[in-house]
Write an enzyme that holds these catalytic residues in place. Structure first.
Site, mmCIF file in Angstrom:
data_model
loop_
_atom_site.group_PDB
_atom_site.id
_atom_site.type_symbol
_atom_site.label_atom_id
_atom_site.label_comp_id
_atom_site.label_asym_id
_atom_site.label_seq_id
_atom_site.Cartn_x
_atom_site.Cartn_y
_atom_site.Cartn_z
ATOM 1 N N SER A 245 4.059 2.596 8.328
ATOM 2 C CA SER A 245 3.681 1.540 7.383
ATOM 3 C C SER A 245 4.905 0.920 6.712
ATOM 4 O O SER A 245 5.876 1.602 6.388
ATOM 5 C CB SER A 245 2.758 2.107 6.306
ATOM 6 O OG SER A 245 1.513 2.460 6.855
ATOM 7 N N ASP B 141 -0.745 -7.412 1.879
ATOM 8 C CA ASP B 141 -0.052 -6.119 1.903
ATOM 9 C C ASP B 141 1.449 -6.325 2.119
ATOM 10 O O ASP B 141 1.978 -6.113 3.211
ATOM 11 C CB ASP B 141 -0.648 -5.246 3.004
ATOM 12 C CG ASP B 141 -0.229 -3.796 2.890
ATOM 13 O OD1 ASP B 141 0.307 -3.417 1.833
ATOM 14 O OD2 ASP B 141 -0.453 -3.043 3.862
ATOM 15 N N HIS C 166 0.816 -1.220 0.000
ATOM 16 C CA HIS C 166 0.000 0.000 0.000
ATOM 17 C C HIS C 166 0.850 1.271 0.000
ATOM 18 O O HIS C 166 0.350 2.354 -0.324
ATOM 19 C CB HIS C 166 -0.991 -0.001 1.175
ATOM 20 C CG HIS C 166 -0.437 0.458 2.484
ATOM 21 N ND1 HIS C 166 -0.056 -0.414 3.484
ATOM 22 C CD2 HIS C 166 -0.217 1.698 2.977
ATOM 23 C CE1 HIS C 166 0.373 0.267 4.528
ATOM 24 N NE2 HIS C 166 0.294 1.547 4.245
#
Length: 433
Positions: free
Chosen positions: A378, A274, A223
């Protein structure tokens, strides 16, 4: 005319004092420290100053110009560090705003506490490390300083040329004291990769974290790249402790190949599959080189069953993510904190995330809901100790808010993607196994 003659006479005295006959030692009553000598002018004996040894400075020779680290809690630190852990400049102890605080340069015990006409970090009240006052908006806040403990700065016994990649090993043992957490240095997380995106005009911005799993490969989250999937847009730093400034020994890499998971998808909140791989190469054509600040992280074993640590295990998360979801800027210094793995049964309860959490995901949280991964973390590592080796158990993926009760961080479960990783990296030399 008389005034002019008096002025000329004063100038003659001052000039003659500057030509070699100005210094006269007087009794050491001006508070010189560290071997400094109290001096006065031959013609103006009421003016005293300290003649300091070479490595000391300050009005009373109280500043140790050679000191680059603190011992204990830093109560006696007298070095010249002058920024907080986010890179902001300290306020001078004699500034007008600081004079309104408890600790300032005009206290009767200022010299004993190391306070004076400077903005260097000190620890006058025996906190856990040196600090200073920093202007944050309209307030002056106490902030811990960017200076390391001497005990954490020991040099490795092996020379750099003898170092080899040993996954999950680090030279410093972290001190656990992202949202909450503690500022750290890259030696504590030497597998951490900082990923930046280039913009037109030459500027770069931080995008996501990652983890070095072999000399040429970094694993992160899809992502982070899905909206800008061109490999030429990204650069990767290893060995970096600060977001926007260089760290000694860091390495910079181009992205030779960017592989996003072909089955990645995103719901309203959750991210599925992901995971991403970045093949890195320096301009000289080299992959990563092992050092005190650069090391690979172990991947889970494909042959262990189960190959994840049990729920309740304490694990580490690392990143440059925001301290709060409402913050505008990322912190300048790398942060690390500890969370515990949460069982799937609990994480799939309706007041947690329900069916949005799948078996390809892991949940982890602080039991007091005070620390968590947040925006900007992230792609970074969730690292757990397995059989004495720090192992990449998860990849920071998604979650609702930051450190909200009953809303743990959700991580890509690395053990479920080992075949995918190996099929793309084809690393069979044990570094990525």
């Amino acid at each position: 005319m008389r005034a002019l003659l008096a002025h000329l006479l004063l100038c003659v005295l001052v000039v003659s004092a500057s030509k070699g006959s100005r210094e006269l030692q007087v009794p050491s009553d001006c508070g010189c420290l560290n071997g400094g000598t109290c001096m006065s002018n031959k013609y103006f004996s009421s003016i005293h100053w300290c003649n300091c040894p070479k490595k000391f400075g300050g009005q009373h020779c109280e500043i140790d110009k050679s000191k680059t680290c603190y011992e204990g809690n830093g109560h006696f630190y007298r070095g010249k560090a002058s920024t907080d852990t986010m890179g902001r400049s300290c306020l001078a102890w004699n500034s007008a705003t600081v004079l309104q605080q408890t600790y300032h340069a005009h206290r009767s015990d200022a010299l004993q506490l190391g306070l004076g006409k400077h903005n260097y970090c000190r620890n006058p009240d025996n906190r856990r490390r040196p600090w200073c006052y920093v202007q944050v908006g309209l307030k002056q806040r106490v902030q811990e300083c960017m200076v390391h403990n001497c005990a954490d700065g020991k040099k490795p016994s092996s020379p750099p040329e003898e170092l080899q990649f040993q996954c999950g090993q680090r030279t410093l043992r972290p001190r656990f004291k992202i949202v909450g957490g503690e500022f750290t240095t890259i030696e504590n997380q030497p597998w951490f990769a900082a990923i930046y995106r280039r913009h037109r005009g030459g500027s770069v911005t931080y995008v996501c974290g990652g983890s070095l799993i072999s000399p040429c490969w970094v694993v992160s989250a899809t992502h982070c790249f899905i909206n800008y999937p061109k490999k030429e847009d990204y650069i990767v730093y290893l060995g970096r402790s600060r977001l926007n400034s260089n760290t000694q020994g860091e390495m910079k890499f181009e992205v030779e190949n960017l592989i996003l998971h072909e089955d990645y998808s995103a719901d309203t909140l959750a991210h599925h599959n992901d995971i991403a791989l970045l093949k890195i190469r320096s301009k000289e054509g080299r992959c990563a080189q092992p050092s005190r600040t650069i090391q690979t992280i172990c991947l889970p074993s494909m042959y262990n069953d189960p190959n994840d640590p049990p729920f309740g295990t304490s694990c580490e998360i690392t990143g440059f993510g925001k301290e709060n979801s409402t913050d505008y800027l990322y912190p300048e210094q790398l942060k690390m904190t500890v969370v515990k793995l949460v069982s799937h049964q609990k994480c799939q309860q309706p007041h947690y995330y329900g069916s949005e959490v799948t078996t390809k995901m892991l949940c982890a949280a602080d039991p007091q809901w005070e620390t968590d991964s947040c925006q900007g973390d992230s792609g970074g590592p969730l690292v757990c100790s397995i059989q004495g080796h720090m192992t990449l158990t998860g990849i920071v993926s998604w979650g609702r808010g930051c450190a909200l009760k009953d809303k743990p961080g959700v991580y890509t479960r690395v053990s479920r993607f080992l075949p995918w990783i190996h099929s793309h990296t084809r690393e069979q030399n044990g570094l990525a196994l």
